[in-house]
Motif scaffolding. Structure first.
Motif, PDB file in Angstrom:
ATOM      1  N   UNK A  64       0.876  -1.084   0.059  1.00 52.27           N
ATOM      2  CA  UNK A  64       0.103   0.024  -0.001  1.00 52.27           C
ATOM      3  C   UNK A  64       0.867   1.378  -0.062  1.00 52.27           C
ATOM      4  N   UNK A  65       1.850   1.411   0.952  1.00 52.19           N
ATOM      5  CA  UNK A  65       2.998   2.509   0.753  1.00 52.19           C
ATOM      6  C   UNK A  65       3.525   2.818  -0.337  1.00 52.19           C
ATOM      7  N   UNK A  66       3.837   1.398  -1.193  1.00 58.71           N
ATOM      8  CA  UNK A  66       4.493   2.025  -2.315  1.00 58.71           C
ATOM      9  C   UNK A  66       3.717   2.418  -3.395  1.00 58.71           C
ATOM     10  N   UNK A  67       2.474   2.080  -3.093  1.00 54.76           N
ATOM     11  CA  UNK A  67       1.179   2.266  -4.144  1.00 54.76           C
ATOM     12  C   UNK A  67       0.754   3.864  -3.938  1.00 54.76           C
ATOM     13  N   UNK A  68       1.285   4.478  -2.942  1.00 53.39           N
ATOM     14  CA  UNK A  68       0.624   5.717  -2.353  1.00 53.39           C
ATOM     15  C   UNK A  68      -0.641   5.750  -1.496  1.00 53.39           C
ATOM     16  N   UNK A  69      -0.596   4.408  -0.898  1.00 51.13           N
ATOM     17  CA  UNK A  69      -1.908   4.456   0.084  1.00 51.13           C
ATOM     18  C   UNK A  69      -1.447   3.654   1.307  1.00 51.13           C
ATOM     19  N   UNK A  70      -2.499   3.298   1.873  1.00 50.93           N
ATOM     20  CA  UNK A  70      -2.286   2.681   3.239  1.00 50.93           C
ATOM     21  C   UNK A  70      -3.463   1.804   3.443  1.00 50.93           C
ATOM     22  N   UNK A  78      -8.507  -9.976  19.151  1.00 50.31           N
ATOM     23  CA  UNK A  78      -7.600  -9.580  20.099  1.00 50.31           C
ATOM     24  C   UNK A  78      -6.142 -10.087  20.187  1.00 50.31           C
ATOM     25  N   UNK A  79      -6.089 -11.427  19.916  1.00 49.71           N
ATOM     26  CA  UNK A  79      -4.723 -12.109  19.930  1.00 49.71           C
ATOM     27  C   UNK A  79      -3.946 -11.773  18.642  1.00 49.71           C
ATOM     28  N   UNK A  80      -4.798 -11.401  17.421  1.00 48.32           N
ATOM     29  CA  UNK A  80      -3.974 -10.729  16.360  1.00 48.32           C
ATOM     30  C   UNK A  80      -3.410  -9.456  16.630  1.00 48.32           C
ATOM     31  N   UNK A  81      -4.107  -8.581  17.277  1.00 48.34           N
ATOM     32  CA  UNK A  81      -3.717  -7.188  17.688  1.00 48.34           C
ATOM     33  C   UNK A  81      -2.589  -7.185  18.580  1.00 48.34           C
ATOM     34  N   UNK A  82      -2.623  -8.370  19.634  1.00 52.33           N
ATOM     35  CA  UNK A  82      -1.580  -8.349  20.706  1.00 52.33           C
ATOM     36  C   UNK A  82      -0.280  -8.895  19.724  1.00 52.33           C
ATOM     37  N   UNK A  83      -0.346  -9.754  18.717  1.00 54.50           N
ATOM     38  CA  UNK A  83       0.637 -10.382  18.084  1.00 54.50           C
ATOM     39  C   UNK A  83       1.292  -9.223  17.446  1.00 54.50           C
ATOM     40  N   UNK A  84       0.526  -8.476  16.804  1.00 49.02           N
ATOM     41  CA  UNK A  84       0.952  -7.258  16.002  1.00 49.02           C
ATOM     42  C   UNK A  84       1.864  -6.347  16.801  1.00 49.02           C
ATOM     43  N   UNK A  85       1.318  -6.066  18.025  1.00 51.34           N
ATOM     44  CA  UNK A  85       1.855  -4.961  18.983  1.00 51.34           C
ATOM     45  C   UNK A  85       3.300  -5.941  19.315  1.00 51.34           C
ATOM     46  N   UNK A  88       5.893  -5.116  17.034  1.00 50.47           N
ATOM     47  CA  UNK A  88       6.077  -3.654  16.684  1.00 50.47           C
ATOM     48  C   UNK A  88       5.392  -3.225  15.321  1.00 50.47           C
ATOM     49  N   UNK A  89       4.256  -3.930  15.049  1.00 50.61           N
ATOM     50  CA  UNK A  89       3.471  -3.122  13.689  1.00 50.61           C
ATOM     51  C   UNK A  89       2.364  -2.734  14.096  1.00 50.61           C
ATOM     52  N   UNK A  90       2.117  -1.371  13.782  1.00 50.02           N
ATOM     53  CA  UNK A  90       0.822  -0.553  14.129  1.00 50.02           C
ATOM     54  C   UNK A  90      -0.083  -0.429  13.153  1.00 50.02           C
ATOM     55  N   UNK A  91      -1.069  -0.596  13.188  1.00 47.90           N
ATOM     56  CA  UNK A  91      -2.160  -0.470  12.043  1.00 47.90           C
ATOM     57  C   UNK A  91      -3.472   0.137  12.766  1.00 47.90           C
ATOM     58  N   UNK A  92      -3.932   1.265  11.824  1.00 45.07           N
ATOM     59  CA  UNK A  92      -5.107   1.824  12.136  1.00 45.07           C
ATOM     60  C   UNK A  92      -6.266   0.565  12.216  1.00 45.07           C
ATOM     61  N   UNK A  93      -7.016   0.654  13.427  1.00 48.37           N
ATOM     62  CA  UNK A  93      -8.151  -0.326  13.216  1.00 48.37           C
ATOM     63  C   UNK A  93      -9.491   0.569  12.889  1.00 48.37           C
ATOM     64  N   UNK A  94     -10.284   0.008  12.077  1.00 50.75           N
ATOM     65  CA  UNK A  94     -11.463   0.573  11.881  1.00 50.75           C
ATOM     66  C   UNK A  94     -12.570   0.999  12.877  1.00 50.75           C
ATOM     67  N   UNK A  95     -12.767   2.054  13.002  1.00 52.92           N
ATOM     68  CA  UNK A  95     -13.756   2.366  14.266  1.00 52.92           C
ATOM     69  C   UNK A  95     -12.958   2.881  15.560  1.00 52.92           C
ATOM     70  N   UNK A  96     -11.664   3.146  15.410  1.00 55.21           N
ATOM     71  CA  UNK A  96     -10.840   3.578  16.552  1.00 55.21           C
ATOM     72  C   UNK A  96     -10.315   5.037  16.068  1.00 55.21           C
ATOM     73  N   UNK A  97     -10.097   5.660  17.034  1.00 56.55           N
ATOM     74  CA  UNK A  97      -9.569   7.180  16.699  1.00 56.55           C
ATOM     75  C   UNK A  97      -7.999   7.158  16.371  1.00 56.55           C
ATOM     76  N   UNK A  98      -7.565   7.606  15.305  1.00 63.85           N
ATOM     77  CA  UNK A  98      -6.288   7.780  15.027  1.00 63.85           C
ATOM     78  C   UNK A  98      -5.450   8.448  16.294  1.00 63.85           C
TER      79      UNK A  98
END
Length: 117
Positions: A64-70, A78-85, A88-98
């Motif tokens: 996405x970044x290479x294509x100019x997006x995100x 919750x398990x996937x979010x914990x694993x991403x944290x 060290x990968x941070x993603x915006x999650x739909x419905x959460x404030x940036x």
């Protein structure tokens, strides 16, 4: 498609290494069709969190970044979010404030004698 409604890429599960290039191509096609911006990745069907899902999401974010997006995640477990944290990968999650944006209806405290903005 409504220009304010981002396209959605549904991520099937479980994902194998062979699936990753095709999903990256699908993401790139969505970004090209909409002129960049945001694509929502529906992660509800990814299944149990694992390094395969982390690898997929990291590659999608890079594509996405290479294509100019995100990308923005929808319904990560919750398990996937914990694993991403954990990795060290941070993603915006739909419905959460940036980050850096106050939630709606929240007022910042001001010092006595200062006017509120």
């Amino acid at each position: 498609m409504d220009p304010k409604t981002p396209p959605v890429l549904v991520l099937p599960g479980p994902v194998t290494k062979d699936d990753v290039p095709g999903l990256c191509d699908d993401l790139r096609a969505l970004l090209d069709a909409t002129g960049g911006g945001v694509v929502v990745c529906d992660a509800a069907g990814l299944g149990p969190p694992g390094l395969g899902a982390v690898d997929l999401l990291a590659r999608l974010a890079l594509t996405a970044r290479r294509a100019g997006g995100r990308i923005r995640l929808r319904d990560p477990t919750p398990g996937l979010r914990a694993l991403l944290d954990l990795v060290g990968l941070r993603f915006q999650v739909e419905g959460e404030v940036e980050e850096r944006e106050p939630a709606l209806g929240v007022e910042e405290e001001v010092e006595p004698g200062q006017s509120a903005l």
